[in-house]
Structure formats: structure tokens, C-alpha cells
Design a protein around this motif. Structure first.
Motif, PDB file in Angstrom:
ATOM      1  N   ARG A 144       7.954   3.206   6.232  1.00 15.64           N
ATOM      2  CA  ARG A 144       6.846   2.053   6.125  1.00 15.64           C
ATOM      3  C   ARG A 144       7.175   0.681   6.769  1.00 15.64           C
ATOM      4  N   LEU A 145       8.486   0.372   6.172  1.00 12.75           N
ATOM      5  CA  LEU A 145       8.652  -0.761   6.641  1.00 12.75           C
ATOM      6  C   LEU A 145       9.058  -1.035   8.396  1.00 12.75           C
ATOM      7  N   HIS A 146       9.495   0.060   8.746  1.00 16.56           N
ATOM      8  CA  HIS A 146       9.788   0.196  10.190  1.00 16.56           C
ATOM      9  C   HIS A 146       8.384  -0.111  11.046  1.00 16.56           C
ATOM     10  N   LYS A 147       7.324   0.287  10.290  1.00 17.41           N
ATOM     11  CA  LYS A 147       5.996   0.041  11.096  1.00 17.41           C
ATOM     12  C   LYS A 147       5.508  -1.073  10.554  1.00 17.41           C
ATOM     13  N   HIS A 148       6.055  -1.898   9.962  1.00 20.92           N
ATOM     14  CA  HIS A 148       5.713  -3.395   9.386  1.00 20.92           C
ATOM     15  C   HIS A 148       4.231  -3.263   8.548  1.00 20.92           C
ATOM     16  N   LEU A 149       4.458  -2.198   7.469  1.00 25.06           N
ATOM     17  CA  LEU A 149       3.110  -1.958   7.003  1.00 25.06           C
ATOM     18  C   LEU A 149       3.138  -2.727   5.614  1.00 25.06           C
ATOM     19  N   SER A 150       2.584  -3.397   4.839  1.00 28.16           N
ATOM     20  CA  SER A 150       2.808  -3.375   3.256  1.00 28.16           C
ATOM     21  C   SER A 150       2.438  -2.233   2.561  1.00 28.16           C
ATOM     22  N   GLN A 151       2.693  -2.156   1.359  1.00 24.69           N
ATOM     23  CA  GLN A 151       2.230  -1.160   0.545  1.00 24.69           C
ATOM     24  C   GLN A 151       0.899  -1.068   0.463  1.00 24.69           C
ATOM     25  N   ALA A 152       0.220  -2.204   0.391  1.00 18.66           N
ATOM     26  CA  ALA A 152      -1.168  -2.296   0.217  1.00 18.66           C
ATOM     27  C   ALA A 152      -1.888  -1.688   1.259  1.00 18.66           C
ATOM     28  N   GLY A 153      -1.407  -2.238   2.469  1.00 15.00           N
ATOM     29  CA  GLY A 153      -1.806  -1.464   3.848  1.00 15.00           C
ATOM     30  C   GLY A 153      -1.932  -0.091   3.907  1.00 15.00           C
ATOM     31  N   PHE A 154      -0.643   0.292   3.720  1.00 12.80           N
ATOM     32  CA  PHE A 154      -0.126   1.775   3.897  1.00 12.80           C
ATOM     33  C   PHE A 154      -1.148   2.616   2.867  1.00 12.80           C
ATOM     34  N   ALA A 155      -1.326   2.086   1.747  1.00 15.12           N
ATOM     35  CA  ALA A 155      -2.308   2.529   0.543  1.00 15.12           C
ATOM     36  C   ALA A 155      -3.599   3.009   1.186  1.00 15.12           C
ATOM     37  N   ARG A 156      -3.932   1.885   1.657  1.00 17.88           N
ATOM     38  CA  ARG A 156      -5.304   2.099   2.346  1.00 17.88           C
ATOM     39  C   ARG A 156      -5.449   3.234   3.241  1.00 17.88           C
ATOM     40  N   ARG A 157      -4.640   3.204   4.248  1.00 15.63           N
ATOM     41  CA  ARG A 157      -4.579   4.248   5.046  1.00 15.63           C
ATOM     42  C   ARG A 157      -4.575   5.837   4.707  1.00 15.63           C
ATOM     43  N   ILE A 158      -4.094   5.732   3.456  1.00 18.12           N
ATOM     44  CA  ILE A 158      -3.727   7.258   2.976  1.00 18.12           C
ATOM     45  C   ILE A 158      -4.872   7.497   1.556  1.00 18.12           C
ATOM     46  N   ASN A 159      -5.500   6.410   1.452  1.00 16.66           N
ATOM     47  CA  ASN A 159      -6.740   6.366   0.415  1.00 16.66           C
ATOM     48  C   ASN A 159      -5.899   6.546  -0.965  1.00 16.66           C
ATOM     49  N   SER A 160      -5.004   5.494  -1.317  1.00 15.93           N
ATOM     50  CA  SER A 160      -3.988   5.580  -2.301  1.00 15.93           C
ATOM     51  C   SER A 160      -4.237   4.250  -2.847  1.00 15.93           C
TER      52      SER A 160
END
Lengths: 109, 109
Positions: free
Chosen positions: A47-63
Motif C-alpha cells: 500500500r505504501l509503495h503505491k502511495h495510497l492512504s489507508q482511507a484511499g485503499f479502503a475505498r478501493r476495496i469497499n472497506s
DNA sequence: TGACTATATGTCATATCTGACATATAGTCT
DNA sequence: AGACTATATGTCAGATATGACATATAGTCA
């Protein structure tokens, strides 16, 4: 397993068997937990490698941000299913997942 | 994926995304299902190799014959967690689990 | 034939997992 | 200081997975 290690796991909510001497833990139980922790570490790294925040990633996976935080913290409430689906969502290949699992025998701290 | 394959999966209870054209399925979704099916096949193979009945194996892992049958049938109600813990209980190593996952890209039928 | 063993399949109460929410902590910027 | 962003942590209602049970099917043996 020393008791420090055990305490760290129990703090995260892991229920560690009913071993009488309080230190013994079945190899299988240990292997399973270590696999999850390995996946959890890799998830955060990717996730960090992709420069995503936890919130941003969460949105992507509907979490949700909090669940992503728990995944990365190695919380016992997180399933293997969720960890693997999340890693796949971050683009991990079967080969990479296999590597994470094979090499999961690592320190817990 | 052809529709025969899809039908077989849906018969086992898999809910396959909401792809508009009814054939497309995300690579990630597919990879995840194939991994589970691969673990499921290996579970059956290992159990038979050990000359255990489903009921006998179920007793060992504090489960039930019917759940073992579902695990081996690739039923959608079975989690990755249960499959992996079961394989570990049958003596599978991390390395073997890794191999099953890496090589999971196989036919469903 | 019937008895026995193994497996499959459906259902269900309960256990576990999940997303969502609130809130806390910590770092950065102005 | 206050505003903003990222992450951590606790809780909980609703969703999903689980063992257990009943029952079906199929094969073997006598």
C-alpha cells in the motif's frame, strides 16, 4: 515461543490454544498466525509503495480505514480471506502470495 | 471464462461479481476462487493419502463430516482460513501451501 | 435382501468477521 | 495556537462462516 512474543500476540486479540504450560503452542497454530502476520506486513508495504492512504485503499476495496488499520496491525479479527483478497486488489500475483506464505517464518515483533 | 464453468461455480454457491456481460470476471476474483479450489483439491488428496475418512478427519480438527465434505466439494461457504488450517492439520508445510497457491491456475471442472 | 461405511447435501443456531462509526493520537503546515 | 491529514483503537449491528444434525446416495459384504 517466549512469553514476550506471546503477550504481543495476545494483545492483538489472538486466542492461543489451551496449552498447559502456557508457552507451548502447536506448530500448526503458530504457522497459521505467522502466515497472517506475513501477509499483513506485505499488505502495508504494498500500500505504501503505491502511495495510497489507508482511507484511499479502503475505498478501493469497499472497506473502511479502520479495518485496513486492523489488517496492517495484525489484528486477530482479520481473516486470511480478507488479507489475500486485499493483496490481490493491490496487484499481488499468485507467485508473490506464495512467496509471502512460504517465507512467513519470521519474528513477530 | 465460459458459461459452463461459471454455472459450475454458481452451483457451489459462488456469487460472481456484477460483471455486466455475465462472462467477464475480475482476474482477482478468479484468482481467489481458483486458490480456494486448489486448496480444496489438495485437502482431499492429502486426506485420502492418509487413509482417513471425512468423519475421522473431522474429529481430528473438531469439525464435522459435512463440513469436510463441503471443503472438498469447493463449497463457497468454506473460508480460506478453514482450508489452510485444515491442510496444516494434515501436515502440509508452508512450502507446500505456497506451491498449491502458486500453481492454482487450473481448470475448475 | 439388509447392515455397514463413506460421502453428499440442505438447514439452522451460534460463532466469528466485517464495514461503519466515534474518537484518540501524532505529525505537518501556516 | 488551530486546521488538516494519516493512522490507531474500541464498539457494534449486520453479514458470513461454522459445527451439528438430518437425510440422501452409493458402494461393499455376507
Amino acid at each position: 515461543m517466549n512469553s514476550t512474543k506471546r503477550n504481543k500476540l495476545e494483545a492483538k486479540g489472538w486466542k492461543l490454544g489451551d496449552a498447559q504450560d502456557f508457552l507451548a503452542l502447536s506448530d500448526e497454530e503458530m504457522a497459521f498466525i505467522e502466515m497472517k502476520l506475513a501477509l499483513s506486513r506485505e499488505l502495508k508495504a504494498r500500500r505504501l509503495h503505491k502511495h495510497l492512504s489507508q482511507a484511499g485503499f479502503a475505498r478501493r476495496i469497499n472497506s473502511s480505514q479502520s479495518r485496513v488499520a486492523k489488517m496492517e496491525a495484525g489484528d486477530a479479527s482479520v481473516s486470511m480471506d480478507l488479507l489475500i483478497r486485499s493483496l490481490l486488489a493491490l496487484g499481488a500475483s499468485r507467485k508473490e502470495l506464495a512467496r509471502f506464505i512460504e517465507q512467513s517464518k519470521r519474528r513477530v515483533a
